[in-house]
Structure formats: C-alpha cells, structure tokens
Enzyme design. Structure first.
Site, PDB file in Angstrom:
ATOM      1  N   ASP A   1      10.894   9.637   3.215  1.00 25.75           N
ATOM      2  CA  ASP A   1       9.564   8.792   3.267  1.00 25.75           C
ATOM      3  C   ASP A   1       9.537   7.469   4.110  1.00 25.75           C
ATOM      4  O   ASP A   1      10.711   7.276   4.728  1.00 25.75           O
ATOM      5  CB  ASP A   1       9.120   8.369   1.739  1.00 25.75           C
ATOM      6  CG  ASP A   1      10.260   7.469   1.312  1.00 25.75           C
ATOM      7  OD1 ASP A   1      10.812   6.828   1.771  1.00 25.75           O
ATOM      8  OD2 ASP A   1       9.941   7.311  -0.095  1.00 25.75           O
TER       9      ASP A   1
ATOM     10  N   ARG B   1       8.059  15.085  -0.749  1.00 26.72           N
ATOM     11  CA  ARG B   1       8.933  14.479   0.418  1.00 26.72           C
ATOM     12  C   ARG B   1       9.623  15.616   0.999  1.00 26.72           C
ATOM     13  O   ARG B   1       9.948  15.604   2.049  1.00 26.72           O
ATOM     14  CB  ARG B   1       9.898  13.229  -0.046  1.00 26.72           C
ATOM     15  CG  ARG B   1       9.097  12.155  -0.513  1.00 26.72           C
ATOM     16  CD  ARG B   1      10.256  10.991  -0.857  1.00 26.72           C
ATOM     17  NE  ARG B   1      10.571  11.295  -2.165  1.00 26.72           N
ATOM     18  CZ  ARG B   1      11.586  11.019  -2.511  1.00 26.72           C
ATOM     19  NH1 ARG B   1      12.630  10.132  -2.068  1.00 26.72           N
ATOM     20  NH2 ARG B   1      12.161  10.944  -4.018  1.00 26.72           N
TER      21      ARG B   1
ATOM     22  N   ASP C   1       6.717   8.172  -7.479  1.00 29.47           N
ATOM     23  CA  ASP C   1       7.445   7.288  -6.492  1.00 29.47           C
ATOM     24  C   ASP C   1       6.785   5.912  -6.671  1.00 29.47           C
ATOM     25  O   ASP C   1       5.672   6.049  -6.852  1.00 29.47           O
ATOM     26  CB  ASP C   1       7.628   7.741  -5.203  1.00 29.47           C
ATOM     27  CG  ASP C   1       8.650   8.989  -5.426  1.00 29.47           C
ATOM     28  OD1 ASP C   1       9.330   9.316  -6.036  1.00 29.47           O
ATOM     29  OD2 ASP C   1       8.769   9.755  -4.208  1.00 29.47           O
TER      30      ASP C   1
END
Length: 304
Positions: A89, A181, A47
């Site tokens: 997140d 996540r 990410d």
C-alpha cells in the site's frame, strides 16, 4: 477475582464510517465510551488508513459477529500502477517500479483471473501469525517470510474508473479473509507493471452500508445522549443471512438455558443453521432438527 466491567447492558449494532488514520480497535473504544456500553467488538478489521464500514457489535450482538465476518463485503479501491511497495500500500517503501502502463482492456482481461475461488498470499505486513508472532512485526524487523496462500471467494472485480495512466479504481465483492492489498500486488504482477493500493474504502459489509455509518465526529457530538442510542440497529440485523424460525412461548426458557426446544419452521432443511425468534426478538442460534432447535448460541434478555 476479575474486576467487573462497568457500563450499560445494551445490545445491537452501531455502524461507523471509519476515517483514515484510526485503527479499528480505537473506533470500538470510541463507540463503547460514547454509549457507555459494557461490551463491544467489531465485525472485520480495516487497515488504519482504510475508510468505510466498521460495524460495531454491542452486548449480546457480539455473539452474531461471526455471521457478519463470514458475509460478503464490497471494497472500492484505487490502485497505483508502476510501483510495488513492501507493504503493498501507499504507506510502504517503493521496492520496484515499471514504466509499463497497461490499457483498460488489458486490465479488464487480467481482472477475470481474480474472480471465483482463488488463492492469495497475504501481505508481508499483515496480522497473519507466523511461528506465533504477527507477520507485520517480523516484517518490521526486516525478516522476509514465506507466507502460505489462502483461499478467497471473489464474487466480482470490476474496473470502475481510470483517472489517469497511473491509477485505476476497482470495486471488489468478496468473502471472508480477503486482502485487497494482495489483489493489487498480484494484479500488478499479472500485468507486468507492478502495483499497490493507494486508497481503500469498504462500501458495505453484509447488511451494513457505509452510507448509513456515523462519522467519529458525529459520535463525539452525540456521545452519552439518547440521540446516539437512536442509531443503534437491532441485534437481529446481524442474523440476516440465516433462516428464521419461530419459537413457542414455552420454548423460550428451554432455549435460553441451552436445551433443545420445539420451533415453527418453513422451508428449513434438517441440519441447517438458523435463528429462533419470539415476538420478533432473537432467542438463540442453533441447528434445526425434526421440529426442534438445538441451540449453539443463546441471547440473554437484559430487558432492553
């Protein structure tokens, strides 16, 4: 006619310690420019806000990417307790909260439910395709989706630190396709306190360690110089999880042409996927059958 891609025919791996705020694709582009490489790709997306190991494959090493993608990898991440977000997140909006704060023992007990073969639902904001479109694009448009649960092998999930009542630092070793996540989100649900990932770092991936990675600043400083070339690891590093067989000199051309050829093997089973070397260099990957390698991937020798 397609335009021929410019750059050097270099093969191998460059390990980058990806900074927060940069996409994996941007890192690959930076590396390709800095090395003037004709071809580059990465082994496993991080990410944009995540940091740590991003192994960039160059040239013929891109053919070994699946073996790194399939390998075990480890993440260290901080979980914020008491808040759920729409992205799972810290980048997202808080959608639920709780005043409950579980004890360390309660957290450790809950973690055991996330070890072994588990099923996890990807985050709404993820690259999973839904009806031909990325889930995150639909989520940005306010669409809620029923994403299918996916299998994940979690080898280990440990509580490393409890900085304060609101945060825990965890370390997870897992296989391919894991969403950290989702682990944080589901842990929060299991504990009844809600949770999301605050920060995430991939500390190793297969044979590659974050401690061996170059920063983007270092790559910029060494760009287009032999100093950066010196950090390229051999293509063969990406084959570490496969058994090695040795091929005879007369087998090299046959294998590179995609034909079965005789190899020298020990402790290799019939039907096993292996890689063949000649004088230490990878020639091909394939299936071992009765003294022969049947190639599925072959490596071009650019004389480098």
């Amino acid at each position: 006619m397609a335009r021929k891609r410019k750059g050097r025919d270099i093969s191998g791996w460059l390990v980058v310690d990806k900074p927060a705020g940069m996409t994996s694709t941007a890192v690959v582009g930076k590396v390709r420019w800095a090395l003037d490489a004709k071809k580059a790709g990465h082994a496993g997306t991080l990410d944009p806000e995540a940091t740590g190991v991003l192994a960039v494959a160059l040239g013929e090493a891109t053919k070994t990417v699946p073996f790194i993608t399939d390998a075990l990898k480890a993440y260290e991440f901080t979980v914020r307790l008491g808040q759920a977000t729409n992205t799972d997140d810290a980048e997202g909006e808080v959608i639920a909260s709780s005043d409950l704060r579980p004890s360390d023992d309660e957290i450790k007990a809950a973690l055991s439910g996330f070890v072994g073969d588990i099923m996890q639902v990807p985050p709404q904001f993820s690259a999973v395709k839904v009806d031909g479109q990325r889930a995150y694009k639909k989520a940005r448009d306010g669409e809620e989706m029923e994403l299918a649960a996916r299998p994940l092998w979690v080898e280990e999930l440990l509580l490393i630190e409890r900085p304060d009542a609101d945060h825990v630092v965890l370390e997870m070793t897992c296989g391919k396709g894991g969403y950290v996540r989702s682990i944080a989100r589901d842990l929060g649900e299991a504990l009844g306190c809600k949770a999301h990932v605050k920060s995430l770092r991939r500390i190793w991936s297969g044979p590659f360690q974050a401690s061996d990675g170059l920063s983007v600043t270092q790559i910029d400083a060494m760009a287009r110089t032999p100093d950066l070339d010196a950090h390229i690891q051999p293509l063969e590093v990406g084959l570490a999880d496969l058994a090695e067989v040795r091929c005879l000199a007369e087998s090299v051309a046959r294998l590179r042409n995609g034909n079965p050829a005789s190899v020298i093997a020990s402790d290799v089973e019939f039907g096993e996927e292996v890689w063949a070397s000649f004088e230490g260099k990878a020639i091909a990957v394939g299936i071992y059958k009765s003294g022969e390698l049947h190639p599925t991937r072959v490596f071009v020798d650019h004389g480098a």
